[in-house]
Motif scaffolding. Structure first.
Motif, mmCIF file in Angstrom:
data_model
loop_
_atom_site.group_PDB
_atom_site.id
_atom_site.type_symbol
_atom_site.label_atom_id
_atom_site.label_comp_id
_atom_site.label_asym_id
_atom_site.label_seq_id
_atom_site.Cartn_x
_atom_site.Cartn_y
_atom_site.Cartn_z
ATOM 1 N N PRO A 222 0.981 -1.130 0.029
ATOM 2 C CA PRO A 222 0.199 -0.028 0.069
ATOM 3 C C PRO A 222 0.900 1.194 -0.088
ATOM 4 O O PRO A 222 2.020 1.333 0.523
ATOM 5 C CB PRO A 222 -0.743 -0.114 1.227
ATOM 6 C CG PRO A 222 -0.028 -0.942 1.994
ATOM 7 C CD PRO A 222 0.752 -2.041 1.188
ATOM 8 N N ALA A 223 0.457 2.194 -0.599
ATOM 9 C CA ALA A 223 1.192 3.493 -0.850
ATOM 10 C C ALA A 223 0.463 4.783 -0.641
ATOM 11 O O ALA A 223 -0.788 4.757 -0.920
ATOM 12 C CB ALA A 223 1.807 3.399 -2.034
ATOM 13 N N VAL A 224 0.815 5.915 -0.203
ATOM 14 C CA VAL A 224 0.288 7.008 -0.559
ATOM 15 C C VAL A 224 1.030 7.881 -1.446
ATOM 16 O O VAL A 224 2.583 8.214 -1.344
ATOM 17 C CB VAL A 224 0.602 7.944 1.119
ATOM 18 C CG1 VAL A 224 0.122 9.483 1.130
ATOM 19 C CG2 VAL A 224 -0.366 7.067 2.150
ATOM 20 N N ALA A 225 0.296 8.697 -2.123
ATOM 21 C CA ALA A 225 1.190 9.446 -3.392
ATOM 22 C C ALA A 225 0.578 10.728 -3.354
ATOM 23 O O ALA A 225 -0.604 11.185 -3.107
ATOM 24 C CB ALA A 225 0.752 8.533 -4.857
ATOM 25 N N SER A 226 1.243 11.525 -4.229
ATOM 26 C CA SER A 226 0.880 12.719 -4.486
ATOM 27 C C SER A 226 -0.314 12.797 -5.694
ATOM 28 O O SER A 226 -0.146 11.757 -6.380
ATOM 29 C CB SER A 226 2.186 13.626 -5.099
ATOM 30 O OG SER A 226 2.709 13.013 -6.181
ATOM 31 N N PRO A 227 -0.873 13.577 -6.046
ATOM 32 C CA PRO A 227 -1.947 13.738 -6.814
ATOM 33 C C PRO A 227 -1.479 13.287 -8.414
ATOM 34 O O PRO A 227 -2.018 12.415 -9.084
ATOM 35 C CB PRO A 227 -2.446 15.202 -7.007
ATOM 36 C CG PRO A 227 -2.294 15.564 -5.607
ATOM 37 C CD PRO A 227 -0.840 15.068 -5.165
ATOM 38 N N GLY A 228 -0.291 13.805 -8.719
ATOM 39 C CA GLY A 228 0.132 13.500 -10.337
ATOM 40 C C GLY A 228 0.633 12.062 -10.245
ATOM 41 O O GLY A 228 0.322 11.389 -11.102
ATOM 42 N N GLY B 297 -3.300 3.933 -2.077
ATOM 43 C CA GLY B 297 -4.534 3.903 -1.335
ATOM 44 C C GLY B 297 -5.068 5.190 -0.851
ATOM 45 O O GLY B 297 -6.108 5.434 -0.369
ATOM 46 N N ALA B 298 -3.910 6.129 -0.981
ATOM 47 C CA ALA B 298 -4.397 7.370 -0.332
ATOM 48 C C ALA B 298 -3.656 8.448 -1.105
ATOM 49 O O ALA B 298 -2.396 8.270 -1.566
ATOM 50 C CB ALA B 298 -3.991 7.645 1.333
ATOM 51 N N VAL B 299 -4.227 9.627 -1.408
ATOM 52 C CA VAL B 299 -3.698 10.766 -2.088
ATOM 53 C C VAL B 299 -3.537 11.965 -1.080
ATOM 54 O O VAL B 299 -4.385 12.315 -0.516
ATOM 55 C CB VAL B 299 -4.331 11.047 -3.216
ATOM 56 C CG1 VAL B 299 -3.922 12.276 -4.019
ATOM 57 C CG2 VAL B 299 -4.704 10.042 -4.221
ATOM 58 N N ARG B 300 -2.244 12.405 -1.239
ATOM 59 C CA ARG B 300 -2.286 13.897 -0.237
ATOM 60 C C ARG B 300 -1.106 14.860 -1.059
ATOM 61 O O ARG B 300 -0.453 14.444 -1.983
ATOM 62 C CB ARG B 300 -1.172 13.342 0.974
ATOM 63 C CG ARG B 300 -1.793 12.269 2.055
ATOM 64 C CD ARG B 300 -3.299 13.151 2.636
ATOM 65 N NE ARG B 300 -3.906 12.160 3.630
ATOM 66 C CZ ARG B 300 -4.734 11.339 3.349
ATOM 67 N NH1 ARG B 300 -5.153 11.173 1.879
ATOM 68 N NH2 ARG B 300 -5.186 10.655 4.428
ATOM 69 N N GLU B 301 -1.663 16.132 -0.903
ATOM 70 C CA GLU B 301 -0.979 16.983 -1.493
ATOM 71 C C GLU B 301 0.617 17.478 -1.163
ATOM 72 O O GLU B 301 1.325 17.524 -1.837
ATOM 73 C CB GLU B 301 -1.638 18.253 -1.396
ATOM 74 C CG GLU B 301 -3.130 18.507 -1.977
ATOM 75 C CD GLU B 301 -3.116 18.666 -3.247
ATOM 76 O OE1 GLU B 301 -2.009 19.067 -4.034
ATOM 77 O OE2 GLU B 301 -4.181 18.575 -4.151
#
Length: 938
Positions: A684-690, A714-718
């Motif tokens: 699982p990973a958290v990524a930037s919108p791009g 699984g999650a997007v953060r600015e």
């Protein structure tokens, strides 16, 4: 027959105290009005000089290059001969149009190779990319800009050097000698085109640059320090690039090194003496040198192929944009203090006119004309006002020597006109009709006239237009204005015209909002007074009823002090919001830049570094991160988003960090790898919108070919701690990566409000990371205040808010002084009817409360409304972040409503009003019966 004493002399002798008070008020107001535009000019000029002094050398200089293959001058001299190069340098310096001036100490000229040459010697260190390459430079003045550390300086021996020469001498800097293992006496062989064999360069000396960061050395950094270049390919490989410093007389040999060898003249711009209005002229001068009349004249002297390039345009444009963003903010404060000061001047004239009402009425009854009475009053006020205005202007010139004179002179003249005209105009209006007794003005029964309604609607329309203009473009023209124009102005009346390119109406928006609020409150003021008076009339005690009745008798006299208090409170509230917005932006930007309270990084960090840092006093938590750049996303095109940063983290500590900092908070489960992971496990990973848009929601195989892994976003953060501000990132569990459990971290994100950078550095060094970089959030935050324009604007805004508060206090005192004689006489009469001293003091305190509460409540509400209406039109990025790029991660920087600045200012008004009333009540309640006839005309 004895002559009648002159009017002015008689009046000044009769009331010297009033004349001195008016003189001091005019002196202070004139000084503030005259010093404001000069202070704005001062910080604009300082910003211009600071920008040129701190800009990278390649952007703050003008470079002229020419291909010296033949003599284009017709003089028969060699175009690369030292004398010819020096003569052309002097021509260039003489041709520079003002205000562009050359800094001779940092300017340089000479001849250099266009493409570096690869060395054939096996003893020279090499990187994975292959042979080390060298740039040959015959730059004049090395002996003046460097200190000899070993050997001797190179020279030309055995006759003149030509393109056929195959042996020359050179020097290298200490950094080049240390990195490339060069010692005096070493010979570097460089292959050159043709059949003449390699060029042998004997190193005779090692020099240390005197000012390595100056333009002489830093314009072409390789002259002082070797750099790493990368060979293009699937896996870029580095190789060394150094420089060999030839004597000027050896320049002809560079003709043999290739057709792209060139002569150059690098003219560093001298910032000394530049003023606020020189930015536009400097841009015109640079344009003339780059592609204008100066370029044409120099092309005739040199050759048609003369090439001119400069980055000064970008530096000057940045200064202008910064000033254009600062000017509306400063103009808002200037208009606020101008409004309060104008109201106080009017109140000072009104106080004198009220005290002398019977005298002036008697003059009118005896045949005096309105013009005659106003003329005499103008004469007696001009005597203290004009010298005071001139002295205030002179003090402003002495306090701030730099700046234009005309705006300050006009501001002082405006103050003098307002101070001189307040009393005559007020008296002329009050006595335009002959009468001995004024009618009673009761606010509880007053009915506004049609003229007043029209005037109020006009002001309301202006306020709406101003608010709309400020919300649309922040009070500045689309072009942003010139730095010189933008810095020169201030508000009319309190400091000259506002920013030359700014919209005066938009800058006056807070003042107009406060004016509308004052007019609205004055209209609503009678309503609560009527209901309160009716309720008090049914009470047994007389004090409350008398206090409300007295407050209602204030009538229109309450408008000016109420307006002053509202403007001051609105300006203070807006100022508090501006300062709070600036502080919040700096906090967010510094946190985004560091990622935590402190950051320790190396590539890689020793295994025990995290434990050592945790033991440092003040450290509360540490998040270990393995940060790598340019993550390989395999088949996906990342051209639209650039490079991607991979953050391999420990889920628990990193999740705590995101929650504490507020930078894209998420739970540890969002990135925790499943138990028993292997090469096929989906992480699982958290990524930037791009990155999230590129990878989608499916399991994707990414990473380098030797260690690929599979992730699912699984999650997007600015934003997230540790990633570059505004950059693209991907956060995963380090334990789930191939070999990730054993891989050492590269970054430690440290939490703790009192962490010492020295202690962190010592702990990292003790753990084996002697070269670790330590960054503190507070240090980064302090770096946002290094701009003179930024600091100057903040000082001016703070001073304007303080001056507005001072004038508001003075307005409150003047309002109380105006009613003091009548109040004292009333108290004495009431004392004869049985009113006790305690009741008298309560009466005065309660009498002052309605207006104080009205001003406090109205000021708080007006300030809050003004921030909400005008905040979106004020851009605080320039004063907050000094024009740095860290603002990309903070979002828009707008004023933030500060409850404390709103409530404390309102509370201060109430406390001050009660304190002044209580202070005047004590002596008033002890007066004797001699006051019973005060104001009695019978």
């Amino acid at each position: 027959m004895r002559a009648v004493a002159p009017w002015v002399r008689t009046r000044l002798r009769t009331a010297p105290g009033a004349a001195v008070a008016l003189l001091l008020l005019t002196l202070v107001t004139s000084f503030l009005a005259a010093v404001l535009p000069r202070a704005m000019d001062g910080y604009a000029a300082a910003a211009l000089r600071h920008a040129l002094a701190t800009a990278p050398p390649e952007r703050s200089a003008v470079e002229l290059t020419d291909t010296p293959w033949q003599d284009d001058t017709g003089t028969g001299g060699d175009p690369v001969a030292p004398a010819v190069l020096a003569e052309r340098y002097e021509r260039i310096v003489a041709a520079l149009p003002a205000p562009l001036r050359a800094d001779r100490a940092e300017s340089a000229y000479g001849v250099r190779t266009g493409s570096p040459l690869a060395a054939d010697d096996p003893w020279i260190p090499e990187l994975d990319g292959g042979r080390t390459v060298f740039t040959l430079s015959a730059q004049h003045g090395v002996d003046r800009h460097a200190v000899l550390r070993a050997g001797r300086l190179p020279k030309v021996a055995d006759g003149p050097v030509t393109s056929d020469t195959r042996a020359v001498e050179a020097a290298v800097t200490t950094a080049t000698a240390r990195t490339l293992a060069i010692r005096p006496g070493a010979v570097v062989h460089l292959p050159v085109p043709g059949s003449g064999g390699p060029l042998a360069v004997r190193v005779t000396g090692i020099v240390e640059p005197v000012r390595p960061d100056g333009s002489y050395w830093a314009f072409e950094p390789v002259l002082r320090t070797p750099t790493r270049l990368l060979k293009p390919g699937p896996v870029p490989q580095p190789y060394w690039h150094g420089a060999l410093l030839l004597p000027p007389g050896a320049a002809p040999v560079l003709r043999s090194t290739g057709p792209d060898s060139e002569a150059y003249w690098r003219i560093a711009a001298d910032p000394a003496g530049l003023g606020a209005r020189d930015a536009e002229a400097l841009r015109n001068a640079v344009a003339s040198v780059e592609d204008g009349p100066v370029r044409a004249r120099l092309g005739e002297v040199f050759s048609p192929d003369l090439f001119v390039e400069s980055g000064l345009d970008d530096v000057l444009l940045g200064v202008e944009r910064t000033l254009a963003a600062l000017d509306p903010v400063v103009a808002v404060a200037a208009f606020g203090v101008a409004g309060v000061a104008g109201v106080v001047l009017l109140m000072a004239g009104g106080l004198v006119a009220a005290r002398r009402r019977d005298e002036l009425a008697l003059l009118r009854a005896r045949g005096g004309s309105v013009a005659g009475v106003a003329g005499r009053l103008l004469g007696e006020t001009a005597v203290p006002v004009l010298p005071a205005a001139a002295a205030g202007c002179a003090l402003a010139f002495a306090a701030v020597p730099e700046g234009r004179a005309l705006p300050s002179l006009l501001a002082a003249v405006a103050v003098a006109v307002a101070a001189c005209g307040a009393l005559p105009l007020r008296a002329a209006f009050a006595h335009r009709r002959v009468g001995m007794h004024g009618e009673r003005a009761d606010a509880g029964r007053a009915r506004p006239s049609r003229g007043r309604t029209v005037a109020e609607l006009t002001v309301l329309a202006l306020a709406v237009v101003a608010v709309a203009a400020l919300r649309r473009d922040g009070g500045a023209s689309p072009e942003g204005g010139a730095a010189g124009d933008g810095a020169g102005g201030a508000a009319a009346g309190a400091g000259g015209a506002a920013a030359g390119s700014g919209d005066l109406l938009a800058s006056a928006a807070p003042l107009l909002v406060a004016l509308i609020a004052a007019l609205l409150l004055v209209r609503l003021y009678p309503l609560p007074l009527r209901f309160a008076a009716r309720a008090a009339a049914r009470r047994r005690g007389p004090v409350v009823f008398l206090a409300l009745a007295r407050a209602g008798r204030a009538g229109g006299a309450a408008t000016l002090p109420l307006l002053a208090l509202l403007v001051a409170l609105t300006t203070a509230a807006f100022g508090g919001a501006v300062l709070t917005g600036i502080a919040d932006a700096r906090d967010r930007a510094s946190l985004a830049a560091v990622g935590a309270d402190a950051r320790v990084e190396d590539d890689p960090l020793p295994a025990g570094a995290a434990d050592a840092v945790r033991k440092v006093p003040g450290v509360t938590d540490v998040a270990a991160v393995n940060r790598s750049y340019d993550l390989d996303l395999r088949e996906r095109d990342t051209g639209g988003i650039g490079s991607v940063t991979l953050l391999a983290v420990e889920p628990e500590s990193y999740a705590r960090l995101t929650a504490r900092t507020g930078l894209g908070a998420f739970g540890a489960d969002a990135v925790r790898a499943p138990a028993g992971t292997d090469a096929s496990t989906v992480l699982p990973a958290v990524a930037s919108p791009g990155v999230a848009s590129l990878l989608g929601g499916d399991a994707v195989r990414i990473g380098p070919a030797e260690a690929p892994f599979t992730v699912r976003v699984g999650a997007v953060r600015e934003v997230t701690p540790g990633a570059a501000s505004g950059g693209e990132f991907l956060v995963v569990d380090a334990a789930g990566l191939p070999g990730g459990a054993d891989g050492p971290p590269t970054t430690l994100l440290v939490s703790g409000s009192s962490v010492s950078g020295t202690a962190l550095k010592a702990a990292a060094s003790a753990a084996g990371a002697a070269q670790a970089d330590v960054a503190l959030r507070e240090t980064v935050r302090a770096g946002f205040t290094d701009s003179p324009a930024q600091r100057g604007a903040e000082r001016i805004y703070t001073a304007a808010v303080a001056a507005g508060a001072g004038y508001a206090v003075l307005a409150l005192l003047l309002a109380l002084l105006q009613a003091a004689p009548e109040r004292t006489a009333l108290l004495v009469r009431l004392r004869t009817m049985g009113l006790t001293r305690r009741q008298g003091r309560r009466l005065l305190v309660l009498e002052s409360l309605p207006q104080a509460l009205l001003a406090a409540g109205g000021g708080t509400l007006t300030g809050w409304v003004a921030i909400g209406l005008l905040g979106p039109g004020i851009d605080l990025a320039a004063p907050a972040l000094a024009g740095r790029g860290e603002g990309a991660a903070t979002g828009p920087v707008a004023p933030v409503a500060d409850p404390w600045s709103l409530l404390l200012s309102a509370l201060a008004v109430v406390v001050l009003a009660v304190a002044v009333a209580a202070a005047t009540a004590r002596p008033a309640t002890r007066r004797t019966t001699t006051e019973l006839r005060a104001g009695d005309t019978r």
